[in-house]
Design a protein around this motif. Structure first.
Motif, short mmCIF file in Angstrom:
data_model
loop_
_atom_site.label_atom_id
_atom_site.label_comp_id
_atom_site.label_asym_id
_atom_site.label_seq_id
_atom_site.Cartn_x
_atom_site.Cartn_y
_atom_site.Cartn_z
N THR A 115 -5.76 7.83 -3.51
CA THR A 115 -4.70 7.02 -2.92
C THR A 115 -5.35 5.79 -2.31
O THR A 115 -6.27 5.90 -1.50
CB THR A 115 -3.95 7.81 -1.83
N GLN A 116 -4.87 4.61 -2.68
CA GLN A 116 -5.50 3.37 -2.27
C GLN A 116 -4.74 2.70 -1.14
O GLN A 116 -3.50 2.66 -1.15
CB GLN A 116 -5.58 2.40 -3.47
N TYR A 117 -5.49 2.19 -0.15
CA TYR A 117 -4.90 1.44 0.96
C TYR A 117 -5.69 0.15 1.19
O TYR A 117 -6.90 0.10 0.92
CB TYR A 117 -4.92 2.27 2.26
N PHE A 176 -9.36 8.84 -0.75
CA PHE A 176 -8.61 7.69 -0.27
C PHE A 176 -9.50 6.46 -0.42
O PHE A 176 -10.66 6.47 0.02
CB PHE A 176 -8.23 7.85 1.21
#
Length: 396
Positions: free
Chosen positions: A3-5, A98
Motif C-alpha cells: 500500500t503506497q502513501y 507500506f
C-alpha cells in the motif's frame, strides 16, 4: 501486496498526530497514514495521568487528536519490523508492506519493566489509553494500589489514585520524593504534600521482584520486605524504540540521531518526539520525553516533510500537576548533579529554582509561575552567570 502513501508515519502518539496535521495543512491532497502498535489512535497522552482524573469537565471524548477532517488513515495494532530504505517500504511482522515518499519515525519509547513482574491484569506499566482504562476500572474506593517509581508518571498516578479513595503506597529509590528534581527543602515539602493527602511514601527502596495471584500482587523490595496490593502501577521510565532505525542502518545514540531539520542520515526519513536525539540550540544534543517536545517537534517535522522547511529551534518545557502543586521547567532540572538557587515569592508555593553548573545556567523550574516560561527560556540564551544572587527577582 504493498500500500503506497505520500507520507508515512510509524508510531501513533502525539508526535505522529501533530506531524500528520502539519502535513495536511501544507499538502491538502496528499495521502497520509499512521501505523501504530497501540490499540487506539493518537490521544492527548498527559491527560491519562492528569486531567482525566482531576477535571470532571474533561472527558474521554476530549482526548482524541485525529479527526475525520484530517483525512489520515490510521492502522492500529500494527507492528513494523523492517525498513527498506532503498525500496522506500516498511513491513509488518506478518509481511504486509507500506510504501512511502517521505517517512517519519515517531516510535517513542517502551516502558521499562520490573524483574519477574510481566505486564498482566495486576501489573501495569503505564503509558497507553488502554492502560488508563484498566487502571481507572480498578481504582475503586478502598482498592490497595502500589505505585513503583517517583517519576512524573509515578507521582501523578499516586496523586490521582488517592483522590479516587484508593489506599496508595508509592515506592521510590530516592532519599526524598522528588530528590532528583528539587533542592532538599522543596523536595521535603513535595513529599509532605503526598503524605498529607494520604499516600504512604516508602523511600530508599526499589522493587526487585514479586508475584501475581488471584487475589492481587505481592512485590519484594531490595531490603527483602514485601508489600501486597490489588494492583501495581509502574512509572519507571522508558527506553527509546530505536530497533527499526538500527535495522535500517540509521545513526542511533540514545535515540535516533537527527539534524536541525529533524532529518536522519537518509534525506527521505525524519525522526521526532521521544525517540529523536536532536541539536538543541540552547542546550546541545538532547532527547526529550515530554509533551511540549512531542507537539512542537512533531509539527515541525510535518512541515519539513511537506517541503515547508525550517530548523527546529524550540527548547521544550516539561510540566506536572499533583494536588495543588503545579510546576514547569525548561532546560536541565537536575538537583542531584547541579547547584540550585531558589527564589521564592511565596515559600514552597510560588517561585523559581535555577540550576547551575559552575557559572553556567542549565535549567529553570517555575512553581506557579507559568507566565514566566518565555522569560525563563530567554535566560538560557545567555547562560553565563557571574552573580548568582542577581538571579533572584528575575522571574518572581
Amino acid at each position: 501486496m504493498k500500500t503506497q502513501y505520500d507520507y508515512l508515519i510509524v508510531g501513533a502518539g502525539m508526535t505522529a498526530a501533530n506531524a500528520a496535521k502539519a502535513i495536511r495543512k501544507n499538502r491538502p491532497s496528499a495521502s497520509i497514514a499512521i501505523l501504530g502498535e497501540e490499540k487506539h489512535p493518537p490521544v492527548t497522552r498527559p491527560a491519562l495521568s492528569k486531567k482525566l482524573w482531576t477535571d470532571p469537565e474533561f472527558t474521554e471524548d476530549d482526548i482524541w487528536m485525529i479527526t475525520d477532517d484530517d483525512r489520515v488513515e490510521i492502522h492500529t495494532e500494527t507492528r513494523i519490523t523492517r525498513l527498506d530504505r532503498a525500496a522506500r517500504t516498511v513491513a509488518t511482522e506478518d509481511g504486509a508492506e507500506f510504501g512511502y515518499s517521505k517517512l517519519l519515525l515517531a516510535t517513542g519509547g517502551a516502558p521499562k519493566t520490573l524483574p519477574d513482574l510481566p505486564a498482566s491484569d495486576r501489573v501495569l506499566y503505564f503509558r497507553t489509553y488502554a492502560d488508563y482504562q484498566r487502571l481507572r476500572d480498578a481504582a475503586t474506593p478502598g482498592a490497595r494500589m502500589l505505585v513503583a517509581g517517583g517519576s512524573y508518571i509515578g507521582c501523578e498516578l499516586a496523586a490521582a489514585l488517592v483522590q479516587q479513595g484508593c489506599e496508595v503506597t508509592l515506592i521510590t529509590p530516592d532519599n526524598v520524593l522528588g530528590e532528583p528534581l528539587f533542592p532538599d527543602a522543596f523536595a521535603r515539602h513535595f513529599q509532605d504534600t503526598f503524605t498529607e493527602h494520604g499516600v504512604s511514601v516508602i523511600t530508599r527502596r526499589q522493587v526487585t521482584g514479586g508475584s501475581v495471584g488471584e487475589q492481587g500482587v505481592c512485590v519484594t523490595l531490595d531490603d527483602g520486605s514485601t508489600l501486597e496490593g490489588d494492583m501495581l502501577a509502574a512509572g519507571i521510565g522508558i527506553t527509546p524504540e530505536t530497533a527499526l532505525a538500527e535495522q535500517a542502518g540509521l545513526s542511533v545514540d540514545d535515540g535516533i540521531v537527527v539534524d536541525q531539520w529533524l532529518t536522519t542520515d537518509d534525506p527521505n526519513i525524519f525522526a521526532a518526539g521521544d525517540v529523536a536525539r536532536y541539536p538543541d540550540v540552547r542546550l546541545g544534543a538532547q532527547r526529550v520525553e515530554h509533551v511540549d517536545n512531542a507537539n512542537q517537534m512533531g509539527t515541525q517535522a510535518g512541515h519539513n516533510m511537506a517541503g515547508v522547511a525550517s530548523a527546529y529551534t524550540h527548547t521544550p518545557y516539561f510540566y506536572s500537576n499533583v494536588f495543588d502543586l503545579g510546576f514547569r521547567a525548561v532546560g536541565t532540572a537536575d538537583a542531584s548533579n547541579l547547584d540550585t538557587v531558589s527564589d521564592w515569592q511565596t515559600p514552597n508555593r510560588k517561585g523559581a529554582i535555577f540550576y547551575l553548573d559552575d557559572d553556567t545556567l542549565k535549567g529553570v523550574m517555575l512553581i506557579d509561575l507559568d507566565d514566566q516560561l518565555d522569560a525563563a527560556r530567554a535566560l538560557l540564551e545567555q547562560p553565563t552567570i557571574t552573580d548568582r544572587d542577581a538571579l533572584k527577582g528575575k522571574l518572581t
